[in-house]
Design a protein around this motif. Sequence first.
Motif, PDB file in Angstrom:
ATOM      1  N   ASN A  79       5.569   4.673  -4.470  1.00 16.23           N
ATOM      2  CA  ASN A  79       4.297   4.684  -4.255  1.00 16.23           C
ATOM      3  C   ASN A  79       3.508   3.228  -4.983  1.00 16.23           C
ATOM      4  O   ASN A  79       2.535   3.303  -5.914  1.00 16.23           O
ATOM      5  CB  ASN A  79       3.305   5.953  -5.054  1.00 16.23           C
TER       6      ASN A  79
ATOM      7  N   LYS B  96      -1.495  -6.151  -5.177  1.00 15.42           N
ATOM      8  CA  LYS B  96      -2.043  -7.250  -4.437  1.00 15.42           C
ATOM      9  C   LYS B  96      -1.646  -8.623  -5.075  1.00 15.42           C
ATOM     10  O   LYS B  96      -1.795  -8.796  -6.389  1.00 15.42           O
ATOM     11  CB  LYS B  96      -3.719  -7.145  -4.202  1.00 15.42           C
TER      12      LYS B  96
ATOM     13  N   GLY C 253       4.579   4.130   3.237  1.00 11.95           N
ATOM     14  CA  GLY C 253       3.498   3.029   3.086  1.00 11.95           C
ATOM     15  C   GLY C 253       3.816   1.848   3.919  1.00 11.95           C
ATOM     16  O   GLY C 253       4.522   1.725   4.752  1.00 11.95           O
TER      17      GLY C 253
ATOM     18  N   ASN D 232       1.231   0.321  -5.377  1.00  9.79           N
ATOM     19  CA  ASN D 232       0.507  -0.322  -4.719  1.00  9.79           C
ATOM     20  C   ASN D 232       0.027  -1.805  -5.538  1.00  9.79           C
ATOM     21  O   ASN D 232      -0.120  -1.837  -6.810  1.00  9.79           O
ATOM     22  CB  ASN D 232      -1.061   0.498  -4.785  1.00  9.79           C
TER      23      ASN D 232
ATOM     24  N   GLU E 244       0.759  -1.279   0.123  1.00 13.09           N
ATOM     25  CA  GLU E 244      -0.028  -0.001   0.088  1.00 13.09           C
ATOM     26  C   GLU E 244       0.889   1.574   0.120  1.00 13.09           C
ATOM     27  O   GLU E 244       1.553   1.555   0.855  1.00 13.09           O
ATOM     28  CB  GLU E 244      -1.005   0.098   1.179  1.00 13.09           C
ATOM     29  N   ASN E 245       1.203   1.996  -1.023  1.00  8.65           N
ATOM     30  CA  ASN E 245       1.731   3.219  -1.235  1.00  8.65           C
ATOM     31  C   ASN E 245       3.039   2.831  -0.987  1.00  8.65           C
ATOM     32  O   ASN E 245       3.752   3.704   0.058  1.00  8.65           O
ATOM     33  CB  ASN E 245       1.105   4.321  -0.441  1.00  8.65           C
TER      34      ASN E 245
END
Length: 578
Positions: free
Chosen positions: A330, A334, A367, A332, A313-314
């Motif tokens: 940054n 999954k 992050g 991101n 995340e970030n």
Amino acid sequence: MENEATAGTVFFENLSYLYEGTERPALNNINFSLKEGEFLAVLGPNGAGKTTLCFLLSGVCGPGIWGGKMKGRINIFGQDPWTQPVYKTAQTVGIVLQDPETQLLMPSVDMDLAFGPANFGVPKEEIHGRIKEALKIVGLTGFEDRTPQELSGGQKQRVALAATWCMHPRLLVLDEPTSQLDPLGTVEVLDAIYRLKKERKITTIMATHKTEEIIDLADKVLILRDGNIVDYGPTEDVLRHTELLEENGVRPPDISQLFLKLRENGFQVESQISLDQGIGKIEPLFKEGKLSVKNALPEDRKKELGAPILVAENLGYSYKGYEHIKALKNVNLKIYEGEFVGIIGQNGSGKTTLVKNFVGILQPTDGKAFYRDEDLSKLEVSDVAKKVGMVLQNPDYQLFTISSDKEIRFGLKNIGVPEEEMEERVLEALRIVGLEKEYNTFPFRLSFGDRRKLAVATVLAMKPEILIMDEPTTAQDYLGRYLLANLAKDLFDKGLLKTVIMITHDMSLVAKFADRLIVMADGEIIADGPTREVFYQQEVLTRAFLKPPQMTQLAAALQEYNIPQGVLSVEDMAYMLF
């Protein structure tokens, strides 16, 4: 003393070599010859004798250093490295090794280039001229004051090449000069080698595993296996022997493999070795209606995915002392349980930095990184190791005890595995990687490939849910580069690994194994999606200095004949055509 018969030639004549303390010759009755200015590529699996051949040419395998026993004759423009000191041979033979770090000794590029000729007593003004010329040839003009630490892998290898050229050798010997490089670095080094061949007509012998990279360079090819010659002759003749290459652990060009499939299906076509040749021969078959698309692409593996297992995340990261440079920006992301993911991009793009944040080796500067719902920064490294295992690019960074057994036990002790369970885990891990007989072996007596397997065993013994492989193909031959990936895929298919992440520069490998592909550049993710789709995003690949697999390039060239997007391999193409 040179004579008329040998002054312009390099040859091995009935050459056999035996290392001290061994019983089987590393090279056995080797014969080949080169005229001045010719280029010989030496191919073969690990242990074939390629490096030994290189070291014999340079005098490293000889009475002055490693000794051993030699029969037969070596000639290098009238000289025999076996009968003269290494410093004398070094004035005729320049060698560039697999790892440029071993050849860069000085604090700046120009000092590294000056070191060799200065030791030969070359006048100062001439050394300056040689440095200027060498840097121009390898495309590094303006890098004179750079330190080796500031250079990329490709730049370091080009500096090593330039430093060797500054000694003005008549024979250039290259031992796997691109095996540790990303696609951009490989192109840079091969372009420099090509310029030396074309502009300086230097005689060259290069050992490599990569057949496609020598097609436009080599005049002749020598195939070795177990120290014996399997094939030798002009490049096109040797590389057309697709089945022979396969049988002897050498990867044929994809185009050659496709033309073998054509012959197996009744087409009277001669094997081709390059993409352009392949297009030129296969396109008329489509135009004449002899060949057409009969089947849709094969369906990919269908597997139900679980919940996100690794999350960024970030995520941002800067290395200590280089806070002004964002190694990750940054990010991101999954990654789900049940995925086999490939991560590609040039060196310095952020691939390894990203996964090191997932295993707790690094802590994010911005992050967060999560394992399932757990913040990885709040977990002990030993706890992360039970969940996420990582095999580094260089196994020597992971091995430090006196036996294979103790290497595996070390990690098990750190995660608290009971003593009575350890022996079973050790034996199982060694069996999985095929090293059962090396239980008591000192790790650094193993080959590089077997040290990689041992590093994998140390991780597998901890039974993580996730396996991350960082460059599993480094210094591996054709069979070896598939061994670790096949092993991971087998464990993945059996459910022993929930998720696999593979960082690699081998586009054919990642196309074969990865369902999802992540492309990184400048610390950012610039593409993320199904492998078949990502490899057709040409602008993305260009930005990342990547080329898709050869069959993908062929499919793009033949799209007017209804070849669909998504072709990744020879198997894909053959499935559609036959």
